[in-house]
Motif scaffolding. Sequence first.
Motif, PDB file in Angstrom:
ATOM      1  N   LYS A   1      42.060  62.853  42.096  1.00 32.04           N
ATOM      2  CA  LYS A   1      43.085  61.800  42.676  1.00 32.04           C
ATOM      3  C   LYS A   1      41.038  60.625  43.727  1.00 32.04           C
ATOM      4  CE  LYS A   1      46.933  62.789  42.288  1.00 32.04           C
ATOM      5  NZ  LYS A   1      48.097  61.988  41.600  1.00 32.04           N
ATOM      6  N   GLN A   2      40.749  60.280  42.587  1.00 29.16           N
ATOM      7  CA  GLN A   2      39.781  59.307  43.001  1.00 29.16           C
ATOM      8  C   GLN A   2      40.140  57.783  42.544  1.00 29.16           C
ATOM      9  OE1 GLN A   2      36.427  57.630  43.497  1.00 29.16           O
ATOM     10  NE2 GLN A   2      35.910  58.849  45.547  1.00 29.16           N
ATOM     11  N   THR A   3      39.618  57.036  43.662  1.00 30.99           N
ATOM     12  CA  THR A   3      39.609  55.281  43.755  1.00 30.99           C
ATOM     13  C   THR A   3      38.455  55.197  41.920  1.00 30.99           C
ATOM     14  OG1 THR A   3      39.232  53.391  44.134  1.00 30.99           O
ATOM     15  CG2 THR A   3      39.077  54.539  45.145  1.00 30.99           C
ATOM     16  N   GLY A   4      37.302  55.250  42.101  1.00 32.77           N
ATOM     17  CA  GLY A   4      35.917  55.551  41.427  1.00 32.77           C
ATOM     18  C   GLY A   4      37.034  55.595  39.454  1.00 32.77           C
ATOM     19  N   LEU A   5      37.520  56.531  39.243  1.00 36.88           N
ATOM     20  CA  LEU A   5      38.380  57.549  37.771  1.00 36.88           C
ATOM     21  C   LEU A   5      38.973  56.074  37.608  1.00 36.88           C
ATOM     22  CD1 LEU A   5      38.968  60.866  39.025  1.00 36.88           C
ATOM     23  CD2 LEU A   5      37.202  60.476  37.608  1.00 36.88           C
ATOM     24  N   LYS A   6      39.826  54.793  38.641  1.00 37.87           N
ATOM     25  CA  LYS A   6      40.622  54.313  37.235  1.00 37.87           C
ATOM     26  C   LYS A   6      39.526  53.091  37.151  1.00 37.87           C
ATOM     27  CE  LYS A   6      43.597  54.540  41.952  1.00 37.87           C
ATOM     28  NZ  LYS A   6      44.661  54.045  43.032  1.00 37.87           N
ATOM     29  N   ARG A   7      40.756  52.132  36.245  1.00 33.21           N
ATOM     30  CA  ARG A   7      40.239  51.371  35.632  1.00 33.21           C
ATOM     31  C   ARG A   7      40.224  50.065  36.353  1.00 33.21           C
ATOM     32  NH1 ARG A   7      37.815  49.110  31.098  1.00 33.21           N
ATOM     33  NH2 ARG A   7      38.472  47.445  29.746  1.00 33.21           N
ATOM     34  N   HIS A   8      39.042  49.290  36.873  1.00 32.23           N
ATOM     35  CA  HIS A   8      38.799  47.908  38.197  1.00 32.23           C
ATOM     36  C   HIS A   8      38.785  46.583  38.001  1.00 32.23           C
ATOM     37  CE1 HIS A   8      39.701  50.725  41.304  1.00 32.23           C
ATOM     38  NE2 HIS A   8      39.430  52.008  40.862  1.00 32.23           N
ATOM     39  N   SER A   9      39.158  45.233  37.963  1.00 36.68           N
ATOM     40  CA  SER A   9      39.259  44.424  37.298  1.00 36.68           C
ATOM     41  C   SER A   9      37.918  43.154  39.020  1.00 36.68           C
ATOM     42  CB  SER A   9      40.131  43.878  37.449  1.00 36.68           C
ATOM     43  OG  SER A   9      40.827  43.973  35.921  1.00 36.68           O
ATOM     44  N   PRO A  10      37.546  42.559  38.824  1.00 33.01           N
ATOM     45  CA  PRO A  10      36.041  41.982  39.692  1.00 33.01           C
ATOM     46  C   PRO A  10      37.688  41.211  40.123  1.00 33.01           C
ATOM     47  CG  PRO A  10      35.934  41.634  37.491  1.00 33.01           C
ATOM     48  CD  PRO A  10      37.126  42.078  37.170  1.00 33.01           C
ATOM     49  N   GLN A  11      37.531  40.949  41.657  1.00 30.86           N
ATOM     50  CA  GLN A  11      37.488  40.912  42.508  1.00 30.86           C
ATOM     51  C   GLN A  11      38.058  39.241  42.232  1.00 30.86           C
ATOM     52  OE1 GLN A  11      39.535  41.928  45.446  1.00 30.86           O
ATOM     53  NE2 GLN A  11      38.802  43.560  46.423  1.00 30.86           N
ATOM     54  N   ARG A  12      38.479  38.593  42.982  1.00 26.97           N
ATOM     55  CA  ARG A  12      38.552  36.793  42.588  1.00 26.97           C
ATOM     56  C   ARG A  12      37.419  36.070  43.936  1.00 26.97           C
ATOM     57  NH1 ARG A  12      42.750  33.911  46.260  1.00 26.97           N
ATOM     58  NH2 ARG A  12      41.786  34.708  47.782  1.00 26.97           N
ATOM     59  N   ASP A  13      36.798  36.749  44.438  1.00 25.90           N
ATOM     60  CA  ASP A  13      35.603  35.725  44.749  1.00 25.90           C
ATOM     61  C   ASP A  13      34.414  36.690  44.188  1.00 25.90           C
ATOM     62  OD1 ASP A  13      36.859  34.010  46.128  1.00 25.90           O
ATOM     63  OD2 ASP A  13      37.006  35.004  47.750  1.00 25.90           O
ATOM     64  N   ALA A  14      34.724  37.154  43.615  1.00 23.26           N
ATOM     65  CA  ALA A  14      33.797  38.130  42.978  1.00 23.26           C
ATOM     66  C   ALA A  14      31.928  36.976  42.100  1.00 23.26           C
ATOM     67  CB  ALA A  14      33.699  39.018  41.565  1.00 23.26           C
ATOM     68  N   PHE A  15      31.492  37.202  42.703  1.00 27.06           N
ATOM     69  CA  PHE A  15      29.574  36.459  42.505  1.00 27.06           C
ATOM     70  C   PHE A  15      29.149  36.820  40.919  1.00 27.06           C
ATOM     71  CE2 PHE A  15      25.125  36.808  42.543  1.00 27.06           C
ATOM     72  CZ  PHE A  15      25.154  35.251  42.879  1.00 27.06           C
ATOM     73  N   GLY A  16      29.165  35.460  40.487  1.00 28.35           N
ATOM     74  CA  GLY A  16      28.516  35.420  39.083  1.00 28.35           C
ATOM     75  C   GLY A  16      27.197  34.895  38.899  1.00 28.35           C
ATOM     76  N   GLY A  17      26.643  34.368  39.796  1.00 26.46           N
ATOM     77  CA  GLY A  17      25.224  33.925  39.610  1.00 26.46           C
ATOM     78  C   GLY A  17      24.247  35.467  40.001  1.00 26.46           C
TER      79      GLY A  17
END
Length: 478
Positions: A344-360
């Motif tokens: 039970k830990q959030t880091g074990l899940k598969r995550h997607s980037p946030q909408r405002d994720a930095f791309g530079g």
Amino acid sequence: MNTKLVLFCLLFICPLLTHSQTLTPEQLRADLAYFRTALNEVHPATYRYTPKAKFDSLYAAVAAQLNHPLTQHEFYVTMTPLLVALRDGHIKWLLPGKDEHYPFFSDKLFPAKLYFLDNKAWIVGNYGTDTLPIGAEVLTINDQPIATVLRKLLPNMTFADGNTKTGKYEDLNHFFSGFYATYIGAPTVHKLTYRAGDVTQTVELPAVSLAAITTYNERHKPSPQPAHRVTFNDSTRTAVLTIERFWTENNEQKFNTFLAETFRQIKAKNVANLVLDLRNNEGGEEKYGVWLYRYLAQKPFRYYERIRVRQKKAYSFPAWTPKLYRMFRWLAVRKRADGYVFTKQTGLKRHSPQRDAFGGKLYVLVNGGSFSVTTELAARIHADKRATFLGQETGGAYEGNSSGIFTITQLPNSKIDFGIPMFGYYMANLPAGLQTGQGIRPDHVLTPTINDVLSGTDRTMHYVRQLIWANQEAALKR
């Protein structure tokens, strides 16, 4: 893991033994066996860096030294090699009610603040009334060359994961007087030989109290700033995001809210270069690192590969463990073919980037004080080849650490508190070719010199700004 919480919990038992009282060999061996039992039942990765055969040999060597009475202090020092062999910077070995860095002496302490680099040391502050020349190189302390002093201290220091050493040097720069008193000696007068310019001089200085050191540190604290902050340079389209710790105090903005607002600004300002300053950030809550990486990632990711725990049942010895974990371990801990894991830990899940994720372009600043949750985040960024790293190797290990929550017990005879991390974190999707026990090693190694320290020059920040400028100039010419 929030270190302040751990240290608070480790004070739950009042000290019942003064460090001058002696313990019999029978009591000492009983405490050694208790130590091993606690370690075997709690620590998730005892042999991650030291093979069991080597650890067993060291254990036998320590046991052989317990054949005559020892004081609490002598036993504490005798046991230290076993703590160091775990190569786990989160392990706690404390006297209840005492400062962790000054366990036995609140006086008879070395009277100067030093800065260490390689096998050299310089004076950067005076704790006592005697004034030593700032910037002078220390040659000997109590007739021992600095290199000899370091050979005695570094092997007894535990603030390091794996084979890293930068965290130990950070500890020396802050707490040398305590380490010296514990592991070398605490005379009432310290003899010091130093070189200032072309002049070499030997002086004898009275020892100082911990109160004097605390007063000095309070007087020289930097001006307070928010622990989580961002600044912008519009001319270079650069933002500097500083994260001093991965937890928030009650009077501070929630971290998720801070991240959302910060990255909305970064996007609105069309920032091209983001400098993430993680230096001297010793960690905090694991989920904060996951939250931040969602604003930096360029593709879906897994943060942790697994989280190991030693067992599921209750311990055979008296100990303090967080009530919430005791209540939910039957649901959160699962047995696999290779042992037990926490699920039970959030880091074990598969995550997607946030909408405002930095791309530079991302630049990450680290040093020996970058530890625990901070090293985990740095490992994820580095493994995904997301950034250019600058500074010094992290104090935490690349492949993971043992931290999270702690079991705390007290050795029955010596009355030493033993705090054992319960979760073994293993980072996901690591690159091939890692050396066992290494930290995150920067692309540009930048170590503060004594002149940097005295002048307040931030060598690493200056370098990254030059690098950004040079990259922009090169881009314009293409």
